[in-house]
Design a protein around this motif. Structure first.
Motif, PDB file in Angstrom:
ATOM      1  N   PRO A   1      19.746 -32.344 -29.441  1.00 51.57           N
ATOM      2  CA  PRO A   1      20.343 -31.689 -28.263  1.00 51.57           C
ATOM      3  C   PRO A   1      21.138 -32.683 -27.418  1.00 51.57           C
ATOM      4  O   PRO A   1      21.000 -32.716 -26.212  1.00 51.57           O
ATOM      5  N   ASP A   2      21.984 -33.502 -28.045  1.00 52.15           N
ATOM      6  CA  ASP A   2      22.755 -34.482 -27.274  1.00 52.15           C
ATOM      7  C   ASP A   2      24.227 -34.068 -27.225  1.00 52.15           C
ATOM      8  O   ASP A   2      24.596 -33.012 -27.740  1.00 52.15           O
ATOM      9  N   GLU A   3      25.038 -34.909 -26.614  1.00 52.44           N
ATOM     10  CA  GLU A   3      26.433 -34.530 -26.414  1.00 52.44           C
ATOM     11  C   GLU A   3      27.164 -34.291 -27.731  1.00 52.44           C
ATOM     12  O   GLU A   3      27.943 -33.350 -27.859  1.00 52.44           O
ATOM     13  N   GLN A   4      26.864 -35.115 -28.747  1.00 53.76           N
ATOM     14  CA  GLN A   4      27.576 -34.988 -30.033  1.00 53.76           C
ATOM     15  C   GLN A   4      26.895 -33.995 -30.974  1.00 53.76           C
ATOM     16  O   GLN A   4      27.338 -33.823 -32.103  1.00 53.76           O
ATOM     17  N   ASN A   5      25.815 -33.399 -30.567  1.00 53.94           N
ATOM     18  CA  ASN A   5      25.008 -32.554 -31.461  1.00 53.94           C
ATOM     19  C   ASN A   5      24.729 -33.322 -32.755  1.00 53.94           C
ATOM     20  O   ASN A   5      24.944 -32.804 -33.852  1.00 53.94           O
ATOM     21  N   THR A   6      24.266 -34.548 -32.606  1.00 55.97           N
ATOM     22  CA  THR A   6      24.111 -35.445 -33.758  1.00 55.97           C
ATOM     23  C   THR A   6      23.307 -34.789 -34.875  1.00 55.97           C
ATOM     24  O   THR A   6      22.220 -34.251 -34.645  1.00 55.97           O
ATOM     25  N   SER A   7      23.842 -34.849 -36.078  1.00 55.10           N
ATOM     26  CA  SER A   7      23.133 -34.278 -37.223  1.00 55.10           C
ATOM     27  C   SER A   7      22.142 -35.307 -37.765  1.00 55.10           C
ATOM     28  O   SER A   7      22.490 -36.464 -37.989  1.00 55.10           O
ATOM     29  N   VAL A   8      20.881 -34.884 -37.925  1.00 56.32           N
ATOM     30  CA  VAL A   8      19.850 -35.786 -38.459  1.00 56.32           C
ATOM     31  C   VAL A   8      19.153 -35.111 -39.637  1.00 56.32           C
ATOM     32  O   VAL A   8      19.112 -33.885 -39.718  1.00 56.32           O
ATOM     33  N   LYS A   9      18.610 -35.947 -40.523  1.00 53.57           N
ATOM     34  CA  LYS A   9      17.981 -35.377 -41.714  1.00 53.57           C
ATOM     35  C   LYS A   9      16.541 -35.848 -41.862  1.00 53.57           C
ATOM     36  O   LYS A   9      16.227 -36.999 -41.591  1.00 53.57           O
ATOM     37  N   THR A  10      15.681 -34.911 -42.272  1.00 49.81           N
ATOM     38  CA  THR A  10      14.324 -35.263 -42.661  1.00 49.81           C
ATOM     39  C   THR A  10      14.251 -35.064 -44.164  1.00 49.81           C
ATOM     40  O   THR A  10      14.653 -34.015 -44.665  1.00 49.81           O
ATOM     41  N   VAL A  11      13.801 -36.098 -44.860  1.00 48.07           N
ATOM     42  CA  VAL A  11      13.686 -35.977 -46.311  1.00 48.07           C
ATOM     43  C   VAL A  11      12.200 -35.997 -46.635  1.00 48.07           C
ATOM     44  O   VAL A  11      11.474 -36.907 -46.218  1.00 48.07           O
ATOM     45  N   ILE A  12      11.742 -34.969 -47.330  1.00 49.45           N
ATOM     46  CA  ILE A  12      10.304 -34.805 -47.493  1.00 49.45           C
ATOM     47  C   ILE A  12      10.000 -34.355 -48.916  1.00 49.45           C
ATOM     48  O   ILE A  12      10.699 -33.513 -49.473  1.00 49.45           O
ATOM     49  N   LEU A  13       9.015 -34.995 -49.520  1.00 52.59           N
ATOM     50  CA  LEU A  13       8.612 -34.604 -50.862  1.00 52.59           C
ATOM     51  C   LEU A  13       7.423 -33.666 -50.729  1.00 52.59           C
ATOM     52  O   LEU A  13       6.334 -34.072 -50.321  1.00 52.59           O
ATOM     53  N   LEU A  14       7.636 -32.383 -51.027  1.00 53.24           N
ATOM     54  CA  LEU A  14       6.576 -31.380 -50.876  1.00 53.24           C
ATOM     55  C   LEU A  14       5.769 -31.303 -52.170  1.00 53.24           C
ATOM     56  O   LEU A  14       6.339 -31.128 -53.247  1.00 53.24           O
TER      57      LEU A  14
END
Ligand code: HEC
Ligand code: HEC
Ligand code: HEC
Ligand code: HEC
Ligand code: HEC
Length: 485
Positions: free
Chosen positions: A236-249
């Motif tokens: 929820p920042d000015e750039q709407n920064t895209s972040v990723k979670t990588v998860i092994l299910l």
């Protein structure tokens, strides 16, 4: 001399004398041509319009049947019945005993059989089509429109949108079918009487799909191994920064051929037979789990004072075998959280990422309480426009990009929140994952409070369930490696 025209005249007379038969005849002659037309249309072109189908099969069909019954009852049981009965009898006797006339009688019989067969065919089609039609998604969802709206919309956006409501809810064996029909009837009555609960409370026992329903299409014994999932989110920042979670299910397998049961689908391996005991009407509070892994002795995990809880809520205690729905309770009615819903719209471009702070502002407006979807649509648009007018005067509030963002935000709301049915962002919780405070998904058992006789808990070590390879990272190293960058 009695001949065919006399017979017809007597019947016509009988009909004219009996009010019931007259009404019946009027109904049949006025409606039958339309019904016939509709049936022919359906056979040749396949009727797709829900309202047209409902009119033909649920209104016209039964009305013609009622009309025919009225004629029959009127002729043979009411005023003028003696005439008709006597006449029919003497007429038939006359024709059957006189060899000359018997030939004509055969013709008459032939006509009679022909008409009856045609009628049977038409009513066969009408009954069959009424039955199949009542089993379609459009019937279920359209005719309880307002009540089922949340379920219908979520279903249409889910991976199971091509699976009809009845395939999941009335699948399985016949006993189950009857149960659901009865409960379906109760529901129709309660919809008419407005006595249904808002939101429709979950679970509804009669609607719970059987494990065999899922297994018509999925066989967790047949898929094996873990699944790498990349979850893309926006800050929820000015750039709407895209972040990723990588998860092994650790999806694992229910065990088949050379694979022994492991991972999530270990719970439903045939040799485990996990029995769970719940207290409370919503079947969320699991107080005891019993299972037997292959030839090992039975294992029992329970919360403190399980026996007392069971005794106290004895009329609400349910013990049953764990199945798919204990985890996959939202395979098709899966409502997103507000943040997930906005993220999805940013991901698919319905909300343009270029607008500064759009994630934060969209989230803020959709989280406000609204009385209806219409009100929400108006206020979401007004809320976003007014924030950008005040805080970002350089953005024209009628700009295409902002208009697109408004529509995207409205859609995120419209697909998940239904004020008329009191369905909000957190009404229905998915049991896959960590859940919410009042309904803790996997942690209904893996909470460290379900202990065996040695005091050991069902494991809740993070790595039992998954391996987190990156968390909310703008540019995860592991992805670069996997993608060969
Ligand atoms: C893939 C299978 C599937 C399909 C298709 C499906 N449902 Fe469901 N439905 C479920 C499951 C699973 C539940 C939750 C059962 C539980 O928790 O006991 C459910 C629950 C419900 C409920 C109870 C309220 C709730 O959300 O828990 C209603 C009402 C409902 N479904 C209606 C429908 C309608 C209407 C359709 C068609 C538009 C439909 N369902 C299609 C699987 C399905
Ligand atoms: C008529 C066949 C059919 C039935 C019955 C069915 N499914 Fe599915 N299911 C599918 C198909 C096809 C897909 C894949 C859809 C896609 O990826 O587009 C799917 C996908 C899934 C997924 C993966 C969803 C995702 O987000 O990738 C899960 C989990 C699932 N089904 C669970 C269930 C459960 C639980 C039931 C029983 C209540 C069930 N299914 C009943 C056909 C079915
Ligand atoms: C202990 C909980 C649990 C039970 C019980 C369970 N599942 Fe799953 N299942 C999961 C989880 C967790 C996932 C991974 C979810 C995800 O992809 O986000 C999963 C994934 C799936 C998938 C998608 C697989 C893939 O690789 O995309 C299908 C299909 C599925 N399950 C079907 C079933 C069926 C059918 C049953 C019942 C016979 C069942 N599951 C029972 C927890 C469970
Ligand atoms: C009804 C209670 C219950 C629920 C709900 C439940 N589990 Fe379990 N789970 C257990 C029990 C009991 C064990 C076995 C613990 C032991 O033997 O120490 C277990 C074991 C596991 C294991 C280890 C399996 C193996 O390979 O041996 C995994 C992974 C797991 N659970 C994941 C999940 C996930 C993910 C969910 C939610 C989607 C979930 N569980 C929901 C009861 C539950
Ligand atoms: C009983 C099994 C289980 C345990 C124990 C567990 N998780 Fe999870 N967790 C899950 C499942 C299942 C998902 C996947 C949910 C989904 O597909 O949406 C998940 C998802 C996550 C995610 C990604 C969620 C997101 O939406 O970004 C994070 C981060 C996470 N878990 C952290 C943890 C941490 C840290 C721990 C240990 C304190 C932990 N988990 C323990 C089952 C578990």
């Amino acid at each position: 001399m009695k001949n065919l025209s006399d017979l017809i005249a007597t019947f016509a007379n009988g009909i004219a004398h009996s009010r019931a038969a007259l009404i019946g005849a009027l109904i049949v002659t006025s409606i039958f041509p339309f019904l016939l037309g509709a049936v022919l249309y359906d056979i040749i072109w396949d009727m797709r319009n829900t309202y047209f189908a409902a009119l033909s099969y649920l209104v016209l069909g039964p009305m013609v049947l009622i009309g025919l019954s009225l004629i029959f009852v009127g002729l043979f049981f009411f005023r003028g019945k003696e005439d008709v009965r006597l006449f029919t009898l003497t007429y038939l006797r006359d024709y059957f005993t006189n060899p000359d006339r018997f030939y004509r009688m055969r013709k008459l019989l032939f006509v009679f059989v022909f008409i009856s067969c045609t009628m049977f065919c038409i009513f066969g089609i009408v009954t069959y089509r009424s039955y199949t039609y009542m089993n379609t998604t459009s019937f279920c969802a359209t005719f309880c429109h307002m009540v089922m709206e949340p379920q219908r919309v979520a279903h249409s956006n889910s991976p199971h949108s091509q699976v009809s409501c009845v395939q999941c809810h009335l699948g399985g064996n016949a006993k189950w079918f009857e149960k659901a029909k009865i409960s379906g009837l109760q529901q129709v009555v309660s919809v008419l009487g407005h006595s249904y609960s808002r939101p429709i409370k979950t679970p509804i026992h009669h609607l719970r799909p059987d494990r065999s329903v899922c297994e018509e299409c999925h066989r967790p014994g047949q898929f094996h191994g873990d699944k790498l999932e990349v979850m893309e989110r926006f800050r929820p920042d000015e750039q709407n920064t895209s972040v990723k979670t990588v998860i092994l299910l650790k999806v694992g397998s229910a065990g088949d051929r050379s694979f022994s049961p492991n991972g999530y689908h270990w719970h439903i391996a045939p040799e485990n037979r996990m029995l769970i005991t719940t207290t409370g009407p919503d079947e969320r509070e699991i107080v005891m789990v019993k299972f037997k892994e292959s030839t090992d002795p039975e294992k029992v995990f329970m919360v403190k004072d399980a026996d007392k809880l069971i005794a106290k809520n004895s009329e609400q205690v349910i013990t049953r075998e764990m199945d798919c729905i204990d985890c996959h309770n939202r395979p098709t009615h899966n409502y997103l959280s507000a943040s997930q819903a906005i993220d999805m719209k940013l991901l698919n471009g319905e909300i343009p990422r270029e607008i500064p702070f759009i994630k934060r502002q969209a989230l803020e407006v959709v989280n406000e309480p609204y009385f209806s979807q219409q009100e929400a649509m108006v206020k979401i648009a007004a809320g976003l426009r007014s924030w950008y007018r005040q805080n970002r005067p350089e953005i024209d509030v009628n700009d295409d990009l902002l208009c697109q963002a408004i529509i995207g935000t409205q859609n995120a709301y419209r697909e998940n929140v239904f004020p008329a049915m009191k369905v909000g962002w957190d009404t229905y919780i998915d049991h896959i994952g960590h859940g919410e405070e009042f309904d803790r998904g996997c942690f209904r058992c893996h909470d460290g409070k379900h202990l065996n006789s040695k005091g050991e808990a069902i494991s809740n070590d993070c790595n039992t369930c998954h391996v987190i390879l990156a968390k909310d990272d703008p540019n995860p190293e592991i992805l670069q490696k996997i993608e060969g960058r």
